[in-house]
Design a protein around this motif. Sequence first.
Motif, PDB file in Angstrom:
ATOM      1  N   GLY A 122       0.825  -1.210   0.000  1.00 37.70           N
ATOM      2  CA  GLY A 122       0.000   0.000   0.000  1.00 37.70           C
ATOM      3  C   GLY A 122       0.856   1.256   0.000  1.00 37.70           C
ATOM      4  N   LEU A 123       1.901   1.236   0.811  1.00 35.43           N
ATOM      5  CA  LEU A 123       2.814   2.384   0.857  1.00 35.43           C
ATOM      6  C   LEU A 123       3.463   2.586  -0.515  1.00 35.43           C
ATOM      7  N   GLY A 126       0.980   4.073  -2.972  1.00 33.02           N
ATOM      8  CA  GLY A 126       0.827   5.522  -2.780  1.00 33.02           C
ATOM      9  C   GLY A 126       1.985   6.278  -3.402  1.00 33.02           C
ATOM     10  N   LEU A 127       3.194   5.768  -3.189  1.00 32.94           N
ATOM     11  CA  LEU A 127       4.372   6.388  -3.802  1.00 32.94           C
ATOM     12  C   LEU A 127       4.266   6.353  -5.327  1.00 32.94           C
ATOM     13  N   TRP A 138      11.240   8.191 -11.356  1.00 37.39           N
ATOM     14  CA  TRP A 138      11.648   7.060 -10.525  1.00 37.39           C
ATOM     15  C   TRP A 138      10.575   5.975 -10.427  1.00 37.39           C
ATOM     16  N   PHE A 160      -6.101  -1.754  -5.668  1.00 38.73           N
ATOM     17  CA  PHE A 160      -5.868  -0.321  -5.861  1.00 38.73           C
ATOM     18  C   PHE A 160      -4.815  -0.088  -6.948  1.00 38.73           C
TER      19      PHE A 160
ATOM     20  N   PRO B  21      -1.595  22.298  -6.045  1.00 40.92           N
ATOM     21  CA  PRO B  21      -1.968  21.113  -6.823  1.00 40.92           C
ATOM     22  C   PRO B  21      -1.432  19.817  -6.243  1.00 40.92           C
ATOM     23  N   ARG B  22      -0.490  19.905  -5.314  1.00 46.11           N
ATOM     24  CA  ARG B  22       0.008  18.691  -4.671  1.00 46.11           C
ATOM     25  C   ARG B  22      -0.707  18.469  -3.335  1.00 46.11           C
ATOM     26  N   GLN B  44      -8.779  15.936 -10.243  1.00 39.81           N
ATOM     27  CA  GLN B  44      -7.524  15.214 -10.026  1.00 39.81           C
ATOM     28  C   GLN B  44      -7.098  15.205  -8.557  1.00 39.81           C
ATOM     29  N   LEU B  47      -9.853  11.565  -4.513  1.00 45.81           N
ATOM     30  CA  LEU B  47      -9.728  10.164  -4.914  1.00 45.81           C
ATOM     31  C   LEU B  47     -10.494   9.274  -3.938  1.00 45.81           C
ATOM     32  N   VAL B  49     -10.783   5.851  -2.704  1.00 44.35           N
ATOM     33  CA  VAL B  49      -9.914   4.663  -2.751  1.00 44.35           C
ATOM     34  C   VAL B  49     -10.700   3.380  -2.481  1.00 44.35           C
ATOM     35  N   MET B  56      -5.992   2.686   2.512  1.00 48.01           N
ATOM     36  CA  MET B  56      -6.108   4.143   2.345  1.00 48.01           C
ATOM     37  C   MET B  56      -5.013   4.873   3.127  1.00 48.01           C
ATOM     38  N   SER B  58      -2.056   3.583   4.144  1.00 42.24           N
ATOM     39  CA  SER B  58      -0.739   3.295   3.559  1.00 42.24           C
ATOM     40  C   SER B  58      -0.545   4.105   2.281  1.00 42.24           C
ATOM     41  N   VAL B  59      -1.584   4.159   1.459  1.00 42.66           N
ATOM     42  CA  VAL B  59      -1.517   4.945   0.224  1.00 42.66           C
ATOM     43  C   VAL B  59      -1.322   6.428   0.560  1.00 42.66           C
ATOM     44  N   GLY B  62       2.223   6.952   1.412  1.00 41.48           N
ATOM     45  CA  GLY B  62       3.059   6.870   0.209  1.00 41.48           C
ATOM     46  C   GLY B  62       2.932   8.121  -0.648  1.00 41.48           C
ATOM     47  N   MET B  63       1.701   8.591  -0.826  1.00 38.78           N
ATOM     48  CA  MET B  63       1.521   9.815  -1.611  1.00 38.78           C
ATOM     49  C   MET B  63       2.174  11.005  -0.926  1.00 38.78           C
ATOM     50  N   LEU B  65       4.793  10.847   0.951  1.00 33.14           N
ATOM     51  CA  LEU B  65       6.242  10.705   0.720  1.00 33.14           C
ATOM     52  C   LEU B  65       6.631  11.173  -0.683  1.00 33.14           C
ATOM     53  N   SER B  66       5.680  11.095  -1.607  1.00 33.40           N
ATOM     54  CA  SER B  66       5.990  11.526  -2.974  1.00 33.40           C
ATOM     55  C   SER B  66       5.795  13.029  -3.154  1.00 33.40           C
ATOM     56  N   TYR B  68       2.930  14.954  -1.742  1.00 36.79           N
ATOM     57  CA  TYR B  68       1.570  15.453  -1.534  1.00 36.79           C
ATOM     58  C   TYR B  68       1.315  15.804  -0.066  1.00 36.79           C
TER      59      TYR B  68
END
Lengths: 288, 314
Positions: A122-123, A126-127, A138, A160, B21-22, B44, B47, B49, B56, B58-59, B62-63, B65-66, B68
């Motif tokens: 999941g992590l 998301g990345l 990347w 997902f 936007p992020r 956009q 979302l 999920v 949700m 974990s996502v 992750g987002m 970390l990217s 957002y």
Amino acid sequence: MNVQALEYKAAELRLHILRTALKAGKGHVPPAFSWVEIGVALFYGGHLNLRSHDPKWENRDRFILSKGHGCLTLYAMLADLGFFPKTELDNFCGPGSLLAGHPDTQIPGVEGVSGSLGHGLGLSAGLALGAKLHSYPWKVVTVMGDGECQEGSVWEAAMFASHHQLHNLVAIIDRNGLGATNYTEKNVALEPLVSKWKAFGWEVVSINGHSFEELDKVLGCFRQRQSLKPLMILAQTVKGKGLSFMEASVDWHHRIPKGEEVEEAIRQLMGAISSSGSVLTMEMAHGA
Amino acid sequence: MVHDFRDAVFDSVLQIVAKNPRTIVLTNDMGAMGLSRIQELYPQQVLNVGISEQNMMSVAAGMALSGYVVFVYGIASHITTRCYEQLKLDVCALKVPVILLGMGPGLSYGMDGPTHHATHDCALLQTLSGMTIYLPADGVAIKAMVEQAYQSRTPAYIRIDKDPYEPIYAPNEHDFSLGLETIQQGESLCVVTNGIMLGRVREAARELREEGIEVALVDLYRMNPCNESRLWEACRNAQAIVTVEEHGRTGGIGSLVGRLLSERGHAIPFCGLSLGDEMLFGSASRTWAFGQYGLEKESLKNTFRHMALLPTTV
């Protein structure tokens, strides 16, 4: 790709892993050994863009070790590559030391906190979604356990990732066939795993997870993939690979060799190093 | 005019989404008019999920970390207890900007059964290092808290009540950075509360004024991290203290104030009103439950009166 060099590196890392566990008197050796070739192919085979001197480099690939109990392999590689001093391996699980029995983000090169299973996919999803929405170059690679697929959150993430066409995500399952105390098929059967992941919308490739040729073939083309599906590499492996008495055994998940077992383990791992092109003395093997 | 917390929240989130936007809002298939409006304008950045709270979170991590800032909207009990480990390991351990918008705290959904009761949310989330917990009393407060959580770029949880609120604060009156506010002074008794209870307690206190009982009222709108020194200053000269909360007894305002007084060796009449710790089955509406637990107005007045008239030494 220089297969002999990678085989030598894998053999050398197995010895480092064993030494680290022996010194600490704890650690999960067999689930570390089962993904050594996977790790070496990724970290030494040119398939991950990373900078050991700049672990937070913004364009690095994101690597998540979802099966956190296999961390001894990750630690050995990160130390060897210079993410942190090799001496840290001697403090594995020591009081207040950097390296615990499962990885966390204090460690340079570690992107997620794992050890409880079912988080990494999941992590990673998301990345990967964040990267995809902004066309970052990347990729995201995660290594999961097979027993981990008994976690429901894995399948939430699987749905997902395919729904959002995360083609920049690669998951590798270390299919060593064993959970902590028994064979996965005797606990709660996972098979047919290939068709399950396909049914969840993934491109699935099943390979021998100890073969550098097969690993290189699939990892070598993931950056140029045209498919919109996330990629699942089902790596068929042997838990405890490299030590005959540990291989595919239900007894060794977190048992540490003792007495004669230590001598036998070192003899076998040194033999592997010798046959892959180098010569070590017994003293070197013990870390003297 | 109906004062709706959701409208206030999504007005603020819309402004943030529009300028950055992020920023993205994730939801586990939970709708709201304000959210639909954001989705129409910025498709956009919203979302759904699916019904998958663990994934949700974990996502979301992750987002984040990217790059957002991630808002997560869902029913308060579902986005706290169902995915507690993901909040611990993926959100708080990684210190990422994930802001939980918990709809329906306490017994907002009391009639929907124990699955929907968010009466342990603050207790659980207080144990997570780095998770800021906001309990806004009105629309002015919640807007400020959404902005504050966004600016902090760290994990946060904001309780959003389903019932309309009574306006408490004037716009720009406070910046809500201190963690609590004494909204009225009083010599007889100090009451510490927060969220939608603040308006109800204020009404009870107003009626007691006619009896000559002056209640000091403290809005503890941020429970984690608690500004203990300021809370101590607000309570230390009180003749008696009552805490009022729509939350379980363990891990709420009562636990917090009780520990504070105990650690400071401050012997003072103290009473903690809460929903207790037992699970409520059946249709536990607010009206019913508040009657059961002494949280409706007449019971509050009785407790306040009793505590205010106790001898000052114990």
